[in-house]
Design a protein around this motif. Structure first.
Motif, short mmCIF file in Angstrom:
data_model
loop_
_atom_site.label_atom_id
_atom_site.label_comp_id
_atom_site.label_asym_id
_atom_site.label_seq_id
_atom_site.Cartn_x
_atom_site.Cartn_y
_atom_site.Cartn_z
N SER A 226 -12.98 29.10 -24.63
CA SER A 226 -12.34 30.34 -25.41
C SER A 226 -13.19 30.22 -26.70
N VAL A 227 -13.16 31.25 -27.30
CA VAL A 227 -13.88 31.36 -28.43
C VAL A 227 -12.65 31.90 -29.57
N THR A 228 -12.54 30.95 -30.58
CA THR A 228 -11.47 31.12 -31.74
C THR A 228 -12.18 31.54 -33.12
N PRO A 229 -11.46 31.97 -33.92
CA PRO A 229 -12.36 32.27 -35.55
C PRO A 229 -12.36 30.80 -36.08
N ALA A 230 -13.09 30.51 -36.73
CA ALA A 230 -13.54 28.97 -37.21
C ALA A 230 -12.26 28.81 -38.03
N ALA A 231 -11.52 29.67 -38.86
CA ALA A 231 -10.53 29.38 -39.63
C ALA A 231 -9.26 29.32 -38.90
N GLY A 232 -9.05 29.30 -37.52
CA GLY A 232 -8.14 29.40 -36.93
C GLY A 232 -7.72 30.89 -36.50
N GLY A 233 -6.47 30.47 -35.22
CA GLY A 233 -6.10 31.75 -34.81
C GLY A 233 -5.98 31.93 -33.53
N ALA A 234 -5.72 33.24 -32.80
CA ALA A 234 -5.94 33.61 -31.60
C ALA A 234 -7.15 33.56 -30.87
N PRO A 235 -7.25 33.18 -29.59
CA PRO A 235 -8.57 33.27 -29.07
C PRO A 235 -9.20 34.76 -28.93
N LEU A 236 -10.49 34.79 -29.40
CA LEU A 236 -11.10 36.31 -29.27
C LEU A 236 -11.56 36.67 -27.93
#
Length: 135
Positions: free
Chosen positions: A74-84
């Motif tokens: 899974s790829v997520t924003p470095a700042a956190g959040g939902a997976p892209l």
């Protein structure tokens, strides 16, 4: 797209096979060697096993083996959040088994490296395909 892939940091993956996969992912995502600002994090969970499909009837020993691996990523924003982007990739690599112990160890490691390259290639392609749709 290449700049976006360069900005993905690969989180460490445990075990030797995970090390091979992590290195291959780093190379395939940012093969330039120039550091890029980290915008995304790639988390990979690796499951692998060795199967022996062929058994010699005379010696009752395996004469070949198959390394099977499945990576969930899974790829997520470095700042956190939902997976892209997220998904699974699977790879198989066969190798022959020999009477010499070192030859077997080296053949198994070579098979793990081949499987890691295949998994890294699949993951990179799937991330690149998912990113334009998610942005």
């Amino acid at each position: 797209m290449a700049q976006e892939l360069r900005s993905i940091a690969v989180d460490p993956i445990p075990d030797r096979f995970g090390h091979y996969l992590g290195n291959e992912l780093i190379f395939q995502l940012n093969g330039t060697g120039t550091p890029a600002p980290v915008k995304y994090r790639l988390l990979v969970t690796l499951v692998s096993r060795v199967q022996s499909p062929i058994i010699d009837t005379v010696t009752s020993r395996a004469s070949a083996a198959t390394v099977w691996a499945e990576a969930t990523y899974s790829v997520t924003p470095a700042a956190g959040g939902a997976p892209l982007a997220s998904g699974k990739a699977t790879s198989l690599a066969d190798y022959d088994r020999f009477a010499q112990r070192y030859a077997n160890i080296r053949a198994a490691r070579d098979a793990e490296i081949r499987a890691a390259k295949s998994l890294a290639d699949q993951i990179r392609l799937r991330i690149a395909a998912d990113f334009p749709r998610r942005r």
